[in-house]
Design a protein around this motif. Structure first.
Motif, PDB file in Angstrom:
ATOM      1  N   ILE A   1      -1.170  15.612   0.534  1.00  0.00           N
ATOM      2  CA  ILE A   1      -1.626  14.037  -0.011  1.00  0.00           C
ATOM      3  C   ILE A   1      -2.856  14.011  -0.582  1.00  0.00           C
ATOM      4  O   ILE A   1      -3.839  14.226   0.246  1.00  0.00           O
ATOM      5  CB  ILE A   1      -1.388  12.992   1.051  1.00  0.00           C
ATOM      6  CG1 ILE A   1      -0.014  13.028   1.705  1.00  0.00           C
ATOM      7  CG2 ILE A   1      -1.592  11.435   0.412  1.00  0.00           C
ATOM      8  CD1 ILE A   1       1.181  12.697   0.825  1.00  0.00           C
ATOM      9  N   ALA A   2      -3.018  13.754  -1.773  1.00  0.00           N
ATOM     10  CA  ALA A   2      -4.511  13.581  -2.337  1.00  0.00           C
ATOM     11  C   ALA A   2      -4.630  11.800  -2.607  1.00  0.00           C
ATOM     12  O   ALA A   2      -3.731  11.380  -3.600  1.00  0.00           O
ATOM     13  CB  ALA A   2      -4.647  14.452  -3.741  1.00  0.00           C
ATOM     14  N   ASN A   3      -5.211  11.400  -1.949  1.00  0.00           N
ATOM     15  CA  ASN A   3      -5.564   9.892  -1.972  1.00  0.00           C
ATOM     16  C   ASN A   3      -6.744   9.392  -2.842  1.00  0.00           C
ATOM     17  O   ASN A   3      -7.625   9.592  -2.473  1.00  0.00           O
ATOM     18  CB  ASN A   3      -5.836   9.363  -0.516  1.00  0.00           C
ATOM     19  CG  ASN A   3      -5.585   7.981  -0.531  1.00  0.00           C
ATOM     20  OD1 ASN A   3      -5.700   7.278  -1.416  1.00  0.00           O
ATOM     21  ND2 ASN A   3      -6.075   7.308   0.922  1.00  0.00           N
ATOM     22  N   TYR A   4      -6.492   8.881  -3.988  1.00  0.00           N
ATOM     23  CA  TYR A   4      -7.473   8.523  -4.519  1.00  0.00           C
ATOM     24  C   TYR A   4      -7.150   6.919  -5.090  1.00  0.00           C
ATOM     25  O   TYR A   4      -7.581   6.405  -6.123  1.00  0.00           O
ATOM     26  CB  TYR A   4      -7.318   9.129  -6.242  1.00  0.00           C
ATOM     27  CG  TYR A   4      -7.450  10.669  -6.091  1.00  0.00           C
ATOM     28  CD1 TYR A   4      -8.693  11.246  -5.759  1.00  0.00           C
ATOM     29  CD2 TYR A   4      -6.434  11.502  -6.263  1.00  0.00           C
ATOM     30  CE1 TYR A   4      -8.779  12.472  -5.434  1.00  0.00           C
ATOM     31  CE2 TYR A   4      -6.730  13.032  -5.802  1.00  0.00           C
ATOM     32  CZ  TYR A   4      -7.728  13.428  -5.487  1.00  0.00           C
ATOM     33  OH  TYR A   4      -7.969  14.812  -5.442  1.00  0.00           O
ATOM     34  N   ALA A   5      -6.813   6.268  -4.046  1.00  0.00           N
ATOM     35  CA  ALA A   5      -6.437   4.820  -4.161  1.00  0.00           C
ATOM     36  C   ALA A   5      -7.624   3.872  -4.390  1.00  0.00           C
ATOM     37  O   ALA A   5      -7.420   2.804  -4.921  1.00  0.00           O
ATOM     38  CB  ALA A   5      -5.516   4.511  -2.734  1.00  0.00           C
ATOM     39  N   GLY A   6      -8.833   4.075  -4.136  1.00  0.00           N
ATOM     40  CA  GLY A   6      -9.749   3.435  -4.489  1.00  0.00           C
ATOM     41  C   GLY A   6     -10.546   2.767  -3.323  1.00  0.00           C
ATOM     42  O   GLY A   6      -9.866   2.759  -2.125  1.00  0.00           O
ATOM     43  N   THR A   7     -11.602   2.052  -3.540  1.00  0.00           N
ATOM     44  CA  THR A   7     -12.342   1.354  -2.337  1.00  0.00           C
ATOM     45  C   THR A   7     -11.940   0.139  -2.026  1.00  0.00           C
ATOM     46  O   THR A   7     -11.478  -0.640  -3.048  1.00  0.00           O
ATOM     47  CB  THR A   7     -13.846   1.721  -2.789  1.00  0.00           C
ATOM     48  OG1 THR A   7     -14.109   0.992  -3.807  1.00  0.00           O
ATOM     49  CG2 THR A   7     -14.261   3.030  -2.757  1.00  0.00           C
ATOM     50  N   PRO A   8     -12.076  -0.129  -0.960  1.00  0.00           N
ATOM     51  CA  PRO A   8     -12.365   0.580   0.272  1.00  0.00           C
ATOM     52  C   PRO A   8     -11.308   1.416   0.850  1.00  0.00           C
ATOM     53  O   PRO A   8     -10.098   0.827   0.849  1.00  0.00           O
ATOM     54  CB  PRO A   8     -12.965  -0.427   1.160  1.00  0.00           C
ATOM     55  CG  PRO A   8     -12.067  -1.719   0.844  1.00  0.00           C
ATOM     56  CD  PRO A   8     -11.751  -1.618  -0.457  1.00  0.00           C
ATOM     57  N   PHE A   9     -11.627   2.441   1.126  1.00  0.00           N
ATOM     58  CA  PHE A   9     -10.528   3.341   1.837  1.00  0.00           C
ATOM     59  C   PHE A   9     -10.111   2.785   3.264  1.00  0.00           C
ATOM     60  O   PHE A   9      -8.939   3.488   3.542  1.00  0.00           O
ATOM     61  CB  PHE A   9     -10.991   4.494   1.826  1.00  0.00           C
ATOM     62  CG  PHE A   9     -10.811   5.485   0.308  1.00  0.00           C
ATOM     63  CD1 PHE A   9      -9.607   6.109   0.167  1.00  0.00           C
ATOM     64  CD2 PHE A   9     -11.669   5.456  -0.623  1.00  0.00           C
ATOM     65  CE1 PHE A   9      -9.490   6.772  -1.003  1.00  0.00           C
ATOM     66  CE2 PHE A   9     -11.588   6.043  -1.941  1.00  0.00           C
ATOM     67  CZ  PHE A   9     -10.467   6.913  -2.204  1.00  0.00           C
ATOM     68  N   ILE A  10     -11.266   2.599   3.980  1.00  0.00           N
ATOM     69  CA  ILE A  10     -10.873   2.369   5.341  1.00  0.00           C
ATOM     70  C   ILE A  10      -9.772   1.495   5.577  1.00  0.00           C
ATOM     71  O   ILE A  10      -8.883   1.703   6.623  1.00  0.00           O
ATOM     72  CB  ILE A  10     -11.981   1.585   6.086  1.00  0.00           C
ATOM     73  CG1 ILE A  10     -11.915   1.834   7.624  1.00  0.00           C
ATOM     74  CG2 ILE A  10     -12.481   0.506   5.671  1.00  0.00           C
ATOM     75  CD1 ILE A  10     -13.275   1.987   8.403  1.00  0.00           C
ATOM     76  N   ASP A  11      -9.387   0.563   4.769  1.00  0.00           N
ATOM     77  CA  ASP A  11      -7.896  -0.256   4.943  1.00  0.00           C
ATOM     78  C   ASP A  11      -6.878   0.440   4.276  1.00  0.00           C
ATOM     79  O   ASP A  11      -5.705  -0.057   4.701  1.00  0.00           O
ATOM     80  CB  ASP A  11      -8.157  -1.688   4.576  1.00  0.00           C
ATOM     81  CG  ASP A  11      -8.328  -1.928   2.886  1.00  0.00           C
ATOM     82  OD1 ASP A  11      -8.909  -0.876   2.400  1.00  0.00           O
ATOM     83  OD2 ASP A  11      -8.068  -3.052   2.573  1.00  0.00           O
TER      84      ASP A  11
ATOM     85  N   ALA B   1       0.226   9.175   9.116  1.00  0.00           N
ATOM     86  CA  ALA B   1       1.504   9.745   8.962  1.00  0.00           C
ATOM     87  C   ALA B   1       1.461  11.120   8.666  1.00  0.00           C
ATOM     88  O   ALA B   1       2.265  12.026   8.911  1.00  0.00           O
ATOM     89  CB  ALA B   1       2.186   8.999   7.538  1.00  0.00           C
ATOM     90  N   CYS B   2       0.314  11.655   7.991  1.00  0.00           N
ATOM     91  CA  CYS B   2       0.169  12.936   7.651  1.00  0.00           C
ATOM     92  C   CYS B   2      -0.069  14.026   8.941  1.00  0.00           C
ATOM     93  O   CYS B   2       0.542  14.946   9.115  1.00  0.00           O
ATOM     94  CB  CYS B   2      -1.050  13.097   6.815  1.00  0.00           C
ATOM     95  SG  CYS B   2      -0.926  12.892   5.307  1.00  0.00           S
ATOM     96  N   CYS B   3      -0.678  13.127   9.882  1.00  0.00           N
ATOM     97  CA  CYS B   3      -0.786  14.033  11.353  1.00  0.00           C
ATOM     98  C   CYS B   3       0.449  14.074  11.853  1.00  0.00           C
ATOM     99  O   CYS B   3       0.924  15.054  12.473  1.00  0.00           O
ATOM    100  CB  CYS B   3      -1.804  13.226  12.201  1.00  0.00           C
ATOM    101  SG  CYS B   3      -3.474  13.280  11.599  1.00  0.00           S
ATOM    102  N   ARG B   4       1.249  12.856  11.875  1.00  0.00           N
ATOM    103  CA  ARG B   4       2.701  12.929  12.639  1.00  0.00           C
ATOM    104  C   ARG B   4       3.347  14.060  11.960  1.00  0.00           C
ATOM    105  O   ARG B   4       4.360  14.503  12.703  1.00  0.00           O
ATOM    106  CB  ARG B   4       3.164  11.608  12.557  1.00  0.00           C
ATOM    107  CG  ARG B   4       4.400  11.368  13.272  1.00  0.00           C
ATOM    108  CD  ARG B   4       4.770   9.913  13.098  1.00  0.00           C
ATOM    109  NE  ARG B   4       4.391   9.551  11.912  1.00  0.00           N
ATOM    110  CZ  ARG B   4       4.076   8.216  11.613  1.00  0.00           C
ATOM    111  NH1 ARG B   4       4.546   7.294  12.360  1.00  0.00           N
ATOM    112  NH2 ARG B   4       3.670   7.788  10.338  1.00  0.00           N
ATOM    113  N   HIS B   5       3.390  14.107  10.501  1.00  0.00           N
ATOM    114  CA  HIS B   5       4.293  15.038   9.834  1.00  0.00           C
ATOM    115  C   HIS B   5       3.780  16.492   9.593  1.00  0.00           C
ATOM    116  O   HIS B   5       4.599  17.329   8.903  1.00  0.00           O
ATOM    117  CB  HIS B   5       4.851  14.526   8.645  1.00  0.00           C
ATOM    118  CG  HIS B   5       5.713  13.124   8.882  1.00  0.00           C
ATOM    119  ND1 HIS B   5       6.960  13.400   9.432  1.00  0.00           N
ATOM    120  CD2 HIS B   5       5.525  11.953   8.773  1.00  0.00           C
ATOM    121  CE1 HIS B   5       7.355  12.211   9.623  1.00  0.00           C
ATOM    122  NE2 HIS B   5       6.306  11.298   9.217  1.00  0.00           N
TER     123      HIS B   5
END
Length: 86
Positions: free
Chosen positions: A1-11, A19-23
């Motif tokens: 997954i490449a996440n470029y969703a924007g700031t703030p990222f923390i939420d 989810a990535c860790c789980r899968h």
């Protein structure tokens, strides 16, 4: 997954990291948010290791100054003291 969703990222990023860790799915983002990196490591490092998911934050422009600073500090440590940073 490449996440470029924007700031703030923390939420936005932590549920995706979970989810990535789980899968066992690899993840990267462009955040420069130190709080996100810390929270992600504290919450999900063990799960990432167990599932062999690579979780990589700070791959964007925001992280360049701190990355360069860390490299320069490590180089100075090696040059002045004959030891690298661990």
């Amino acid at each position: 997954i490449a996440n470029y969703a924007g700031t703030p990222f923390i939420d936005k990023a932590l549920p995706i990291v979970e989810a990535c860790c789980r899968h066992g799915t690899h993840y990267c983002d462009i955040t420069g948010e130190v709080a996100l990196s810390r929270a992600s490591y504290d919450r999900y490092n063990a799960a990432a290791v167990a599932s062999k998911a690579l979780i990589i934050h700070n791959t964007g422009y925001d992280s360049v100054p701190s990355d360069l600073g860390a490299m320069l500090a490590a180089d100075a440590m090696r040059e002045r003291h004959g030891r690298g940073c661990a």
